[in-house]
Enzyme design. Sequence first.
Site, mmCIF file in Angstrom:
data_model
loop_
_atom_site.group_PDB
_atom_site.id
_atom_site.type_symbol
_atom_site.label_atom_id
_atom_site.label_comp_id
_atom_site.label_asym_id
_atom_site.label_seq_id
_atom_site.Cartn_x
_atom_site.Cartn_y
_atom_site.Cartn_z
ATOM 1 N N ASP A 1 -7.055 4.226 -4.529
ATOM 2 C CA ASP A 1 -7.724 4.087 -3.224
ATOM 3 C C ASP A 1 -8.336 5.473 -2.981
ATOM 4 O O ASP A 1 -8.527 6.226 -3.946
ATOM 5 C CB ASP A 1 -6.721 3.681 -2.125
ATOM 6 C CG ASP A 1 -7.414 3.242 -0.830
ATOM 7 O OD1 ASP A 1 -7.892 2.103 -0.767
ATOM 8 O OD2 ASP A 1 -7.501 4.051 0.119
ATOM 9 N N LYS B 1 0.871 -1.189 0.000
ATOM 10 C CA LYS B 1 0.000 0.000 0.000
ATOM 11 C C LYS B 1 0.895 1.223 0.000
ATOM 12 O O LYS B 1 2.032 1.168 0.458
ATOM 13 C CB LYS B 1 -0.870 0.009 1.258
ATOM 14 C CG LYS B 1 -2.101 0.875 1.130
ATOM 15 C CD LYS B 1 -3.239 0.117 0.497
ATOM 16 C CE LYS B 1 -4.425 0.993 0.184
ATOM 17 N NZ LYS B 1 -5.578 0.184 -0.267
HETATM 18 P P1 NDP Z 1 -12.917 7.684 -2.830
HETATM 19 O O1 NDP Z 1 -11.881 8.726 -2.645
HETATM 20 O O2 NDP Z 1 -13.501 7.453 -4.166
HETATM 21 O O3 NDP Z 1 -14.094 7.913 -1.799
HETATM 22 C C1 NDP Z 1 -13.957 7.902 -0.394
HETATM 23 C C2 NDP Z 1 -15.096 8.728 0.088
HETATM 24 O O4 NDP Z 1 -15.418 8.639 1.454
HETATM 25 C C3 NDP Z 1 -14.773 10.166 -0.150
HETATM 26 O O5 NDP Z 1 -15.894 10.767 -0.620
HETATM 27 C C4 NDP Z 1 -14.367 10.633 1.246
HETATM 28 O O6 NDP Z 1 -14.402 12.026 1.425
HETATM 29 C C5 NDP Z 1 -15.439 9.958 2.001
HETATM 30 N N1 NDP Z 1 -15.203 9.974 3.398
HETATM 31 C C6 NDP Z 1 -14.029 9.994 4.054
HETATM 32 N N2 NDP Z 1 -14.236 10.017 5.367
HETATM 33 C C7 NDP Z 1 -15.580 9.996 5.511
HETATM 34 C C8 NDP Z 1 -16.415 9.980 6.646
HETATM 35 N N3 NDP Z 1 -15.922 10.015 7.874
HETATM 36 N N4 NDP Z 1 -17.734 9.931 6.455
HETATM 37 C C9 NDP Z 1 -18.244 9.870 5.225
HETATM 38 N N5 NDP Z 1 -17.500 9.905 4.127
HETATM 39 C C10 NDP Z 1 -16.174 9.954 4.281
HETATM 40 O O7 NDP Z 1 -12.314 6.321 -2.256
HETATM 41 P P2 NDP Z 1 -12.815 4.845 -2.480
HETATM 42 O O8 NDP Z 1 -14.268 4.807 -2.719
HETATM 43 O O9 NDP Z 1 -11.891 4.240 -3.454
HETATM 44 O O10 NDP Z 1 -12.493 4.199 -1.066
HETATM 45 C C11 NDP Z 1 -13.452 4.092 -0.011
HETATM 46 C C12 NDP Z 1 -13.034 2.984 0.936
HETATM 47 O O11 NDP Z 1 -12.985 1.742 0.220
HETATM 48 C C13 NDP Z 1 -11.647 3.141 1.560
HETATM 49 O O12 NDP Z 1 -11.654 2.549 2.844
HETATM 50 C C14 NDP Z 1 -10.752 2.308 0.641
HETATM 51 O O13 NDP Z 1 -9.585 1.888 1.276
HETATM 52 C C15 NDP Z 1 -11.695 1.147 0.345
HETATM 53 N N6 NDP Z 1 -11.413 0.357 -0.841
HETATM 54 C C16 NDP Z 1 -11.251 0.928 -2.075
HETATM 55 C C17 NDP Z 1 -11.028 0.138 -3.180
HETATM 56 C C18 NDP Z 1 -10.916 0.693 -4.549
HETATM 57 O O14 NDP Z 1 -10.749 -0.108 -5.481
HETATM 58 N N7 NDP Z 1 -11.019 1.976 -4.768
HETATM 59 C C19 NDP Z 1 -10.912 -1.320 -3.050
HETATM 60 C C20 NDP Z 1 -11.173 -1.823 -1.746
HETATM 61 C C21 NDP Z 1 -11.395 -0.989 -0.691
HETATM 62 P P3 NDP Z 1 -13.015 12.767 1.924
HETATM 63 O O15 NDP Z 1 -12.054 12.602 0.809
HETATM 64 O O16 NDP Z 1 -13.404 14.145 2.169
HETATM 65 O O17 NDP Z 1 -12.548 12.127 3.175
HETATM 66 O O1 2IT Z 2 -8.002 -1.586 -0.753
HETATM 67 C C1 2IT Z 2 -7.932 -2.080 -1.908
HETATM 68 O O2 2IT Z 2 -8.061 -3.300 -2.083
HETATM 69 C C2 2IT Z 2 -7.711 -1.185 -3.040
HETATM 70 N N1 2IT Z 2 -7.645 0.022 -2.834
HETATM 71 C C3 2IT Z 2 -7.530 -1.754 -4.412
HETATM 72 C C4 2IT Z 2 -6.118 -2.204 -4.621
HETATM 73 C C5 2IT Z 2 -5.756 -2.613 -6.032
HETATM 74 O O3 2IT Z 2 -4.565 -2.919 -6.209
HETATM 75 O O4 2IT Z 2 -6.601 -2.643 -6.922
#
Ligand code: NDP
Ligand code: 2IT
Length: 450
Positions: A169, A129
Amino acid sequence: MATMKKYYADFLEFVKTKHAGQPEFHQAVEEVVISLIPCLEQNPIYLKEKILERIVEPDRIYIFRVPWTDDKGEIHVNRGYRVEFNNAIGPYKGGLRFHPTVNLSVLKFLGFEQIFKNSLTTLPMGGGKGGSDFDPTGKSDSEVMRFCQSFMNELFKYIGANIDVPAGDIGVGGREIGYLFGQFKKLTNSFEGVLTGKGLNWGGSLIRPEATGYGVVYFAQEMLKTKGTDFKGKRVAVSGFGNVAWGAVAKVNHLGGKVVTISGPDGFILDEDGIKDEKWEYMLELRASNKNIVEPYAKKFKKAKFFKGQRPWGVKVDVCLPCATQNELNEKDAKEIVKNKVMVVCEGANMPCTPEAIELFLKNKIMYAPGKASNAGGVACSGLEMTQNSIRLSWTAQEVDQKLHDIMINIHNTCLKTAEKYGHKGNYMVGANIAGFEKVAKAMIEQGLV
Ligand code: NDP
Ligand code: 2IT
């Protein structure tokens, strides 16, 4: 038995001392170690080989300066990181997070989780990461580009299609991956699958943007199936409004459910008519506005309500999908969920539920799936992108979606089978941790002490 208990307590103490001041990392390690107890007791080889001691220490960590200039010409300096945690079963693989809260504790927790998650996907990927404390809020396109270029000026030395393959992420989506890839190509004069989440015209995979959210809902669908039901007519609370939330909302709609909430750092939206069609499309606009607020949704769609500074977990629903960030659902929220007799809590984000919340779910027989199993669809699709890059072919959306769906069903069944084998029937957390761990532990033993 008493001595074993003391061993685990001492081990967690050792981690807390050695990795001092890293509470998120301690939390992630503790959850895994406690779940592993039945497996370690039946397989003393893992203790003899000191797998726990070895697996909590990353292979290496890079920390570097990222200087960049804003549109006014002013200089800024951020910190960049890449944690290469474990490559026993494949090249390091895991996302990059750009958010002001990024520090070593957060990235070590995420990298550690990624080891087990990637193992569960059945694809050959190790855990890693990275990211930066850069805050994309309010930054222009050209500022984001200059930041990404500067970040890659250092990162390119450490990554490669067979070494370490970053992805997105929080704060890193298609735009950032594009700028990072462009700079990698410029610096190395090599066009390779060094990042995933790429654009479709230059090596990306169909369905990757949707994959994490789709995967979460496929997993939740399997959980509902064990109770003889499905998403049809179910009310669903989603938190966050980013990439994962967006994909999850879409798939719940496909399966006949109704998503009534999304949330941002400013509060949550309640839309009793369901977040679908143009309202779902509007989520992309909200995210792209770079303002990090969901309130404008309620201004645009008048029947929706905005609850300032609150989280959506008190809304009466059948399924909760926390898709925002770590520790966003605590014990107080869990009490509301128990009171509302929610059937399923399935994590889209990484570690969104606190340990106290998880304990309440388990005690009250609420089906709970940990992110390392239920959100593995994102990285699984990244693995499929790597495969397509290697064979220099692209699969259709249907092909990728089918493979993703099969992988999620497989992870679901593996969790249940493993939990039952080790005497914790129905406990997805124990099943996910043990199944993810065993494959990596065996590979580490077979490869010797390195
Ligand atoms: P994004 O940046 O697309 O979205 C994250 C969202 O959550 C943002 O809008 C962020 O706003 C918001 N957010 C942060 N803190 C809070 C809070 N306390 N309450 C409500 N909303 C909040 O990221 P992702 O959708 O990619 O990631 C979301 C989660 O999923 C993370 O935990 C990430 O690690 C996980 N994840 C992502 C993957 C991927 O492929 N993208 C894969 C697996 C897991 P702000 O930026 O203002 O904090
Ligand atoms: O938390 C996660 O699994 C991710 N942000 C996706 C990682 C990836 O390599 O696609």
